[in-house]
Design an enzyme around this catalytic site. Structure first.
Site, PDB file in Angstrom:
ATOM      1  N   ALA A 110       0.708  -1.161  -0.088  1.00 53.73           N
ATOM      2  CA  ALA A 110       0.094   0.053  -0.105  1.00 53.73           C
ATOM      3  C   ALA A 110       0.916   1.142   0.086  1.00 53.73           C
ATOM      4  O   ALA A 110       0.767   2.361   0.587  1.00 53.73           O
ATOM      5  CB  ALA A 110      -0.970   0.077   1.275  1.00 53.73           C
ATOM      6  N   CYS A 111       1.855   1.167  -0.877  1.00 54.22           N
ATOM      7  CA  CYS A 111       3.056   2.151  -0.602  1.00 54.22           C
ATOM      8  C   CYS A 111       2.530   3.488  -1.576  1.00 54.22           C
ATOM      9  O   CYS A 111       3.268   4.523  -1.524  1.00 54.22           O
ATOM     10  CB  CYS A 111       4.267   1.773  -1.081  1.00 54.22           C
ATOM     11  SG  CYS A 111       4.498   1.270  -2.786  1.00 54.22           S
ATOM     12  N   GLY A 112       1.572   3.378  -2.350  1.00 57.43           N
ATOM     13  CA  GLY A 112       1.091   4.365  -3.277  1.00 57.43           C
ATOM     14  C   GLY A 112       1.679   4.532  -4.401  1.00 57.43           C
ATOM     15  O   GLY A 112       1.476   5.720  -5.278  1.00 57.43           O
ATOM     16  N   LEU A 113       2.734   3.537  -4.991  1.00 54.53           N
ATOM     17  CA  LEU A 113       3.416   3.908  -5.988  1.00 54.53           C
ATOM     18  C   LEU A 113       2.551   2.995  -7.135  1.00 54.53           C
ATOM     19  O   LEU A 113       2.103   2.180  -6.915  1.00 54.53           O
ATOM     20  CB  LEU A 113       4.553   3.106  -5.818  1.00 54.53           C
ATOM     21  CG  LEU A 113       5.827   3.729  -4.958  1.00 54.53           C
ATOM     22  CD1 LEU A 113       6.940   2.699  -5.074  1.00 54.53           C
ATOM     23  CD2 LEU A 113       5.963   4.993  -4.919  1.00 54.53           C
TER      24      LEU A 113
END
Length: 277
Positions: A110-113
């Site tokens: 869920a790192c947004g990358l």
């Protein structure tokens, strides 16, 4: 209570009635990793092999590249309600001071990358390019590795609640097997072992995992220079994309006499016509 298992009361419902008894469970506790006294991250893990876990995690995050980058690893003081040391805070002293700031680790799903950004970041961070050709592994040997891994899961036998990871030679010899409630922790533990044994880059081994092959597990293999990853279950789409871009051999659904080779099939040779891949 041991550090890796705990006993808890439970009620088992069966056709013959209820059975009330203790059950053995895998221990899950937080481990806070600190760098020179400053908090870096907290992971939920099964206690044991914490120093290997720290080495593997720091290598995966490109904070260290060799074992000598770490001067010392020691547990900080911390006690439970009974006054016993919890051994849940590990402070790492680095040879070269590294500023620790709030950051998003690539090991989170869920790192947004986006996909392309995630792939590019791994390539930018990796110190150990994978070999273009070898090593090769016989498909029959590769098919047998999940069973070899499973036979060494002592805590899983007692609890049924742990993932496992192992490093094997291409001839099927087990080098190291570790268990943990987190599949990423189990992989960090075996990679950390390899780093401390001066076996990184690990270009001559196969990483075997007991569950699925996620992006983060492929990322860890790439960062350690491991050219082959075999999983009992499915890979994710981004895991396959990273494996393809990195030149890693990725096998999924390695069960019995069948497997799916998603990338790097040139490293898997078929000396037995009976094995379907």
């Amino acid at each position: 209570m041991s550090r890796v298992t705990a006993r808890r009361r439970m009620v088992r419902i069966t056709p013959a009635g209820e059975i009330r008894r203790p059950d053995s469970l895998a221990v899950e506790e937080p481990l806070e990793l600190r760098i020179d006294g400053q908090s870096l991250t907290v992971t939920m893990r099964t206690p044991g092999n914490d120093v290997d876990l720290a080495h593997g995690f720091l290598l995966s995050e490109n904070i260290i590249g060799v074992a000598d980058d770490i001067v010392s690893a020691r547990y900080c003081a911390g006690t439970d309600d009974d006054g016993r040391n919890t051994y849940n805070v590990l402070d790492i002293r680095l040879r070269t001071a590294t500023p620790i700031v709030a950051r998003s680790f690539t090991t989170t799903s869920a790192c947004g990358l986006c996909g392309k950004t995630a792939l590019a970041e791994v390539h930018a961070r990796s110190r150990y390019p994978l070999p273009a050709d070898g090593p090769e592994v016989d498909a029959a040997v590769l098919a047998a590795l999940p069973g070899e891994l499973r036979s060494r899961q002592a805590v899983f036998d007692a609890t049924g609640g742990l993932h496992a990871a192992g490093l094997f030679t291409v001839d099927g010899e087990a080098l190291v097997v570790r268990e943990d409630v987190g599949r990423h922790n189990a992989v960090d533990k075996v990679i950390g072992w390899a780093l401390r044994e001066n076996r990184v880059p690990a270009g001559d081994v196969v990483l075997v995992v007991s569950g699925r092959a996620s992006f983060e597990l492929v990322q860890k293999a790439v960062m350690a220079g491991i050219p082959m990853l075999a999983a009992v279950s499915a890979p994710s789409s981004l895991a396959v994309d990273l494996a393809a871009d990195s030149g890693l051999t990725l096998a999924g659904f390695v069960r019995g006499e069948t497997m799916n080779i998603y990338t790097g099939a040139h490293r898997v040779v078929r000396r037995s016509a009976t094995l379907a891949i």
